[in-house]
Enzyme design. Structure first.
Site, PDB file in Angstrom:
ATOM      1  N   PRO A 180       0.853  -1.197   0.000  1.00  0.00           N
ATOM      2  CA  PRO A 180       0.000   0.000   0.000  1.00  0.00           C
ATOM      3  C   PRO A 180       0.888   1.246   0.000  1.00  0.00           C
ATOM      4  O   PRO A 180       1.536   1.562   0.983  1.00  0.00           O
ATOM      5  CB  PRO A 180      -0.805  -0.126   1.304  1.00  0.00           C
ATOM      6  CG  PRO A 180      -0.110  -1.140   2.130  1.00  0.00           C
ATOM      7  CD  PRO A 180       0.844  -1.918   1.283  1.00  0.00           C
ATOM      8  N   ASP A 188       5.817   2.225   2.225  1.00  0.00           N
ATOM      9  CA  ASP A 188       4.854   1.156   2.499  1.00  0.00           C
ATOM     10  C   ASP A 188       4.082   1.561   3.748  1.00  0.00           C
ATOM     11  O   ASP A 188       4.642   1.606   4.852  1.00  0.00           O
ATOM     12  CB  ASP A 188       5.631  -0.151   2.722  1.00  0.00           C
ATOM     13  CG  ASP A 188       4.723  -1.351   2.942  1.00  0.00           C
ATOM     14  OD1 ASP A 188       3.552  -1.164   3.334  1.00  0.00           O
ATOM     15  OD2 ASP A 188       5.208  -2.480   2.723  1.00  0.00           O
ATOM     16  N   HIS A 189       2.819   1.853   3.563  1.00  0.00           N
ATOM     17  CA  HIS A 189       2.036   2.401   4.672  1.00  0.00           C
ATOM     18  C   HIS A 189       1.810   1.383   5.790  1.00  0.00           C
ATOM     19  O   HIS A 189       1.403   1.728   6.891  1.00  0.00           O
ATOM     20  CB  HIS A 189       0.703   2.932   4.150  1.00  0.00           C
ATOM     21  CG  HIS A 189       0.147   4.074   4.983  1.00  0.00           C
ATOM     22  ND1 HIS A 189       0.673   4.440   6.198  1.00  0.00           N
ATOM     23  CD2 HIS A 189      -0.870   4.925   4.752  1.00  0.00           C
ATOM     24  CE1 HIS A 189      -0.012   5.457   6.699  1.00  0.00           C
ATOM     25  NE2 HIS A 189      -0.953   5.778   5.837  1.00  0.00           N
ATOM     26  N   ARG A 190       2.082   0.106   5.509  1.00  0.00           N
ATOM     27  CA  ARG A 190       1.979  -0.893   6.582  1.00  0.00           C
ATOM     28  C   ARG A 190       3.138  -0.738   7.554  1.00  0.00           C
ATOM     29  O   ARG A 190       3.021  -1.054   8.737  1.00  0.00           O
ATOM     30  CB  ARG A 190       2.014  -2.315   5.994  1.00  0.00           C
ATOM     31  CG  ARG A 190       0.858  -2.637   5.077  1.00  0.00           C
ATOM     32  CD  ARG A 190       1.079  -3.957   4.382  1.00  0.00           C
ATOM     33  NE  ARG A 190       2.345  -3.965   3.634  1.00  0.00           N
ATOM     34  CZ  ARG A 190       2.883  -5.029   3.076  1.00  0.00           C
ATOM     35  NH1 ARG A 190       2.277  -6.196   3.175  1.00  0.00           N
ATOM     36  NH2 ARG A 190       4.012  -4.958   2.402  1.00  0.00           N
TER      37      ARG A 190
END
Ligand code: CAO
Length: 555
Positions: free
Chosen positions: A351, A527-529
């Site tokens: 994401p 990476d938004h995670r």
């Protein structure tokens, strides 16, 4: 046109069996040997095939009915029928009644002159393909054990199948599997060795009533039992009616891994369905055709109807563009094709968020130019990229989650204690990302020298695997080319990448007036995670600070 009555055939010594599957509906056109119903006794199931072709006029049994030999199953409107009633010939009754016996014999014990009920001490059982009616060769369609497995009596070992029937072959003994000389897809015939089970000298009770539990295990003539290192002659098994095309038996043992008849297995294979994943709605956990169809329907619904890409992403159609005009088609280079696959995988899995900012590099550019002669003395061209990478390395040490990877299905984060910085290089063959190893230990001149060296190797196609692997963060510079910003794709399994666009002179408010400044556009994709927006914002602010006053890198 005549009506033909199809009756329950002789089903061995099972007197009252249950209808567990009805495979046809009124109005169906059936072919010779096509399954009509499946009946089941305590331990075995049998698919009853149609002895002739025709249209199903009526079905006289229902799911759950108890039926017996001679009972009417189906009325068939059969154009070529020569008789009004068809009772498949019970081939087994032409011979001695089948007695039960183990399919396997001990191979290192002398064959005892046995009473059926006598205990037999065994060490090693060879399980072989039994007599399977008049089917001469069958295919192994499932191997349920591997060497080393422990099996109990009646545990499923192997499933074999002919054109019309499948047979599940259970273990006649408890023990440890020591050999499996066959594999799925192998063609086997009467007597072929399937599995060797070691019983470690256990005593195996052969109960005289046991035969029924071994419906798939053919009987053997005790007189003919051979010596210790030989195998029982292929024993008899009740044959399917000849009118029905013979080998219509589908048997299974208790404890079988998957409980399904041949028609269902065939359907599953045609549809590429692993029956182990299908919910069974039949009696005693039997998988029915409807279950397989429901499974496929569910998968298709989940994935989208036009999907063969993991995650249910619809595949783009292949288009013949020559319909619209002249075209030239070139194969992608290996690097480009592999890069495309990596980029798509990363884009689909990660994401992405991209944070944009710009750094005032006016002072930095003045400083860099002041070092030109020193660079020439060292034979190094001191590029802006080397300063940017130096500043990035400093920032990474302050924000370790950017020098990291996700692990354990995004339930853990691996923070790297090394700083191997990748940078994208545009080559004729495609984009490659060589890695400057331990870049944090290099000064700006050394960094610039490594960038130049690796770029040259990249363009000459001389990068090694070592040069291309192990990166912990990447930069991608389009500065020379132009642009005011872009969204680079994270080079997974890294969690962030810095995109660099072209420095432009812009008016900047200094508190009193607008002054012309050299502004460097920066785009940080992450990476938004692994990284939240606030962290990314702070990372960018700090990076810009360093680029605006490179002296802070020394602090
Ligand atoms: N703004 C303005 N000018 C810049 C600049 C920037 N951000 N970055 C570099 N330049 C200028 C330099 O000042 C230099 O000009 P002079 O020769 O006049 O001094 C020139 O561009 C140097 O460019 P370079 O490409 O030779 O060197 P580099 O260190 O800037 O970059 C490399 C090296 C390998 C990163 C680059 O050549 C390259 O291949 N970039 C493409 C990367 C890419 O394709 N990214 C996209 C990935 S996503 O698809």
């Amino acid at each position: 046109m005549a009506l033909q009555d199809i009756l329950i055939p002789d089903i061995g010594d099972a007197e009252n069996v249950e209808v567990i599957e009805v495979l046809v509906a009124v109005g169906d056109e059936v072919q010779v040997d096509e399954g009509l119903i499946v009946v089941e006794s305590d331990k075995a199931s049998m698919e009853v095939p149609s002895p002739g072709a025709g249209r199903v006029e009526s079905i006289e049994v229902g799911l759950g009915d108890r039926v017996q030999e001679g009972q009417l199953i189906v009325r068939l409107e059969a154009p070529d029928a020569k008789q009004a009633q068809v009772v498949p010939e019970p081939a087994a009754h032409d011979r001695a009644p089948p007695e039960a016996a183990p399919l396997a014999l001990p191979t290192d014990e002398p064959a005892p002159d046995v009473e059926r009920s006598a205990p037999v001490v065994v060490d090693r059982f060879e399980v072989r393909v039994p007599d399977i009616g008049d089917a001469e060769a069958v295919e192994v369609i499932e191997v349920a054990v591997v060497a080393g497995d422990t099996v109990a009596v009646d545990d499923l070992l192997v499933v074999v199948e002919s054109d019309k029937a499948s047979m599940e072959i259970p273990s006649p003994v408890a023990g440890r599997v020591i050999e499996v000389p066959i594999a799925t897809g192998d063609g086997v015939s009467d007597g072929t060795l399937l599995v060797v089970v070691e019983t470690e000298g256990h005593t195996v009770e052969r109960d005289s009533d046991a035969p029924k539990t071994l419906a798939a295990v053919p009987p053997v003539d005790a007189e003919a039992r051979p010596g210790s290192d030989q195998v029982a002659p292929p024993p008899e098994v009740p044959e399917a009616p000849e009118a029905a095309g013979s080998e219509a038996l589908a048997t299974r043992a208790k404890g079988a891994a998957v409980y399904a008849g041949p028609a269902v297995r065939r359907l599953a294979r045609e549809l590429g369905v692993d029956l182990a994943h299908v919910n069974a709605s039949g009696t005693q956990g039997r998988v029915l055709k409807d279950d397989v169809q429901a499974f496929v329907k569910k998968r298709l619904t989940e994935a989208g109807t036009d999907s063969d890409v993991p995650g249910g992403i619809p595949r783009l159609p292949e288009i013949d563009f020559s319909r619209f005009g002249d075209v030239q088609t070139h194969a992608l280079s290996r690097i480009r094709a592999r890069g495309a696959a990596n980029l798509q995988r990363s884009w689909l899995n990660v994401p992405h968020v991209t944070q944009h900012d710009e750094a005032d590099v006016t002072e930095l550019e003045t400083f860099r130019r002041s070092l030109t002669s020193e660079g020439e003395a060292r034979s190094v061209k001191l590029t802006l990229l080397a300063f940017i990478m130096r500043s990035v390395l400093h920032t990474l040490k302050e924000f370790p989650t950017f020098n990291a990877s996700l692990a354990d299905h995004a339930r853990a984060m691996v923070i790297k204690q090394y700083y191997h910085l990748g940078f994208a290089v545009d080559t004729d063959e495609g984009l490659v990302v060589p890695v400057v190893r331990n870049a944090d230990q290099l000064g700006v001149f050394e960094l610039a020298a490594r960038i130049a060296d690796l770029s040259e190797k990249a363009r000459d196609g001389k990068l090694t695997i070592e040069d291309l692997s192990g990166g912990s963060f990447s930069v991608s510079s389009l500065g020379r080319i132009g642009g005011t910003g872009f969204t680079p794709i994270v080079n997974a399994p890294e969690v962030a990448i810095l995109g660099i666009s072209r420095v432009a002179t812009r008016p900047r408010w200094n508190g009193e007036s607008f002054a012309p400044r050299s502004m460097l556009p920066l785009s940080l994709s992450y990476d938004h995670r692994a990284i939240n927006g606030a962290e990314a914002g702070r990372f960018m602010v700090r990076l810009c600070q360093l680029l605006e006053d490179i002296r802070h890198v020394l602090l």
